[in-house]
Design an enzyme around this catalytic site. Structure first.
Site, PDB file in Angstrom:
ATOM      1  N   LYS A  70       0.840  -1.211   0.000  1.00 43.68           N
ATOM      2  CA  LYS A  70       0.000   0.000   0.000  1.00 43.68           C
ATOM      3  C   LYS A  70       0.871   1.255   0.000  1.00 43.68           C
ATOM      4  O   LYS A  70       0.621   2.194  -0.761  1.00 43.68           O
ATOM      5  CB  LYS A  70      -0.952   0.000   1.212  1.00 43.68           C
ATOM      6  CG  LYS A  70      -1.933  -1.158   1.220  1.00 43.68           C
ATOM      7  CD  LYS A  70      -2.910  -1.090   2.363  1.00 43.68           C
ATOM      8  CE  LYS A  70      -2.321  -1.356   3.716  1.00 43.68           C
ATOM      9  NZ  LYS A  70      -1.800  -2.724   3.912  1.00 43.68           N
ATOM     10  N   THR A  71       1.891   1.255   0.826  1.00 44.08           N
ATOM     11  CA  THR A  71       2.779   2.422   0.895  1.00 44.08           C
ATOM     12  C   THR A  71       3.543   2.590  -0.421  1.00 44.08           C
ATOM     13  O   THR A  71       3.648   3.693  -0.947  1.00 44.08           O
ATOM     14  CB  THR A  71       3.779   2.258   2.064  1.00 44.08           C
ATOM     15  OG1 THR A  71       3.041   1.977   3.240  1.00 44.08           O
ATOM     16  CG2 THR A  71       4.611   3.512   2.264  1.00 44.08           C
ATOM     17  N   ASP A 115      -1.602   6.475   6.739  1.00 41.67           N
ATOM     18  CA  ASP A 115      -1.562   5.035   6.964  1.00 41.67           C
ATOM     19  C   ASP A 115      -2.437   4.719   8.184  1.00 41.67           C
ATOM     20  O   ASP A 115      -2.672   5.602   9.014  1.00 41.67           O
ATOM     21  CB  ASP A 115      -0.099   4.642   7.237  1.00 41.67           C
ATOM     22  CG  ASP A 115       0.139   3.174   6.969  1.00 41.67           C
ATOM     23  OD1 ASP A 115      -0.790   2.502   6.506  1.00 41.67           O
ATOM     24  OD2 ASP A 115       1.263   2.712   7.217  1.00 41.67           O
ATOM     25  N   THR A 164      -5.833  -1.715   6.905  1.00 46.51           N
ATOM     26  CA  THR A 164      -5.929  -3.174   6.840  1.00 46.51           C
ATOM     27  C   THR A 164      -7.374  -3.587   7.139  1.00 46.51           C
ATOM     28  O   THR A 164      -7.726  -4.749   6.992  1.00 46.51           O
ATOM     29  CB  THR A 164      -5.014  -3.815   7.898  1.00 46.51           C
ATOM     30  OG1 THR A 164      -5.229  -3.144   9.143  1.00 46.51           O
ATOM     31  CG2 THR A 164      -3.560  -3.712   7.515  1.00 46.51           C
ATOM     32  N   ARG A 223       6.811  -8.257   1.401  1.00 46.30           N
ATOM     33  CA  ARG A 223       7.668  -7.900   2.538  1.00 46.30           C
ATOM     34  C   ARG A 223       8.220  -9.149   3.223  1.00 46.30           C
ATOM     35  O   ARG A 223       9.382  -9.192   3.630  1.00 46.30           O
ATOM     36  CB  ARG A 223       6.893  -7.032   3.537  1.00 46.30           C
ATOM     37  CG  ARG A 223       7.772  -6.523   4.675  1.00 46.30           C
ATOM     38  CD  ARG A 223       7.002  -5.641   5.621  1.00 46.30           C
ATOM     39  NE  ARG A 223       6.540  -4.421   4.973  1.00 46.30           N
ATOM     40  CZ  ARG A 223       5.490  -3.720   5.388  1.00 46.30           C
ATOM     41  NH1 ARG A 223       4.812  -4.110   6.431  1.00 46.30           N
ATOM     42  NH2 ARG A 223       5.146  -2.621   4.758  1.00 46.30           N
TER      43      ARG A 223
END
Ligand code: ADE
Length: 342
Positions: A70-71, A115, A164, A223
């Protein structure tokens, strides 16, 4: 969301891998692997805004599990818009004054990335509505009968929200985004490409068998894949000649107690709690968390989405249920709950 110090595969970003993430973060659309539909849609939105000669585009909302990008996508949007990006986490905005300071410090066309948007205070959230719709802020000065409202004009900006937990966002907030995108787990082949790309950027030599193995155990999350790659690299450098072979990948996974499907201790504790303490379920979130010794947030954000993706857990109105495949994976008989002697 605690226990980060012992987290091994948690997709939550830890301090340790922040720099690692920054090095590997794709900086162009071409570099960004996977999520093709989302990429295409965003590119169209940006292109259209540019054609209209607008300095910013519609506000965008990204939701999906941690570590899915997302980032990264938000930074790509800013880059594509030729804009500066300001990043802040929802809970860090504690007062209306904090929000006012952030918004009034933006420049025309900037991207504001918030965020953990679901953790933004509800009272503050209401102040964002006029900012998002009309680029103005209504501040209340003073208290009681003497209170007056002052309208402040803001520069036009693009808000990108990331969460999320979409369900925790209020409908009015959700409705103020022009487009909402759900980031899914990646495909095995995309994760393999990501590992290959990361290895190349880190100047690592890696064998195809190692790529395949690490990808299989990465919870289909970039990640996590990058973190596993790093661990396998450590083994290859300490115990070998630096080449990441399937054997070193396997050693790293064993060391991290990650099994062939990428499940870690926490996942297994959760499944075992449902199966052994609650006879396969249904069991409530709180009961599972206590039995497994995991935070509820960790169960919701880290473990459960992947266990559901694998089809090991089902959510029913009465609670979570372990499926036949979960029993099979743990080697527990589905009929009588007795561990199979093999
Ligand atoms: N690293 C992390 N996420 C990635 C992605 N989607 N594409 C390429 N590299 C990545």
């Amino acid at each position: 969301m605690k226990n980060l110090s012992r987290d091994t595969t948690s997709p939550i970003l830890t301090e340790e891998d922040k720099t690692f993430d920054l090095t590997l973060r794709p900086k162009t659309w071409q570099d960004y692997i996977g999520q093709e539909k989302i990429k295409k849609n965003i590119q169209i939105i940006i292109e259209a805004a540019k054609k209209r000669g607008e300095s910013c585009c519609e506000h965008l909302l990204f939701y999906g599990n941690s570590g899915l990008g997302k980032t990264t996508l938000s930074y790509l949007v800013a880059k594509e818009l030729g804009a500066n990006i300001r990043q802040i986490a929802g809970p860090a905005i504690e007062k209306v004054g904090d929000l006012a300071a952030i918004l009034t410090n933006l420049n025309e066309g900037d991207v504001l990335f918030i965020d953990e948007l679901h953790r933004l205070n509800r009272l503050i959230e209401e102040f964002t509505y006029p900012a998002l719709e009309d680029f103005k802020l209504n501040l209340v000065l003073g208290k009681g009968p003497m209170a007056r409202t002052m309208e402040m004009k803001l520069p036009r900006f693009t808000l990108i929200g990331a969460t999320t937990r979409l369900a925790l966002l209020s409908a009015p907030l959700r409705n103020r985004f022009g487009a909402t995108f759900q980031l899914d787990f990646y495909k095995q082949e995309d994760i393999e490409k990501i590992i290959q790309r990361s290895s190349h950027l880190l100047k690592l030599e890696i064998e195809p068998g190692a790529i395949e193995l690490l990808a299989k155990c990465s919870r289909f999350t970039p990640r996590v894949a990058n973190r596993l790659l790093k661990r396998a690299r450590d083994f290859a450098q300490v115990e070998g000649q630096g080449i990441i072979t399937a054997n070193f990948a396997r050693k790293a996974l064993e060391f991290l107690e990650i099994d062939g499907l990428g499940l870690e201790i926490g996942d297994r504790k959760i499944l075992e709690a449902i199966i052994k303490k609650f006879e396969g379920g249904p069991a409530g979130l709180q009961a599972i968390s206590v039995s497994a010794g995991e935070e509820e947030d960790a169960v919701l954000d880290i473990y459960e989405p992947y266990l559901m993706q694998l089809g090991f857990i089902e959510r029913t109105p009465r609670g979570r249920v372990a499926t036949r495949s979960a029993y099979q994976h743990l080697g527990i008989s589905f009929k009588n709950n007795q561990r199979l002697l093999s």
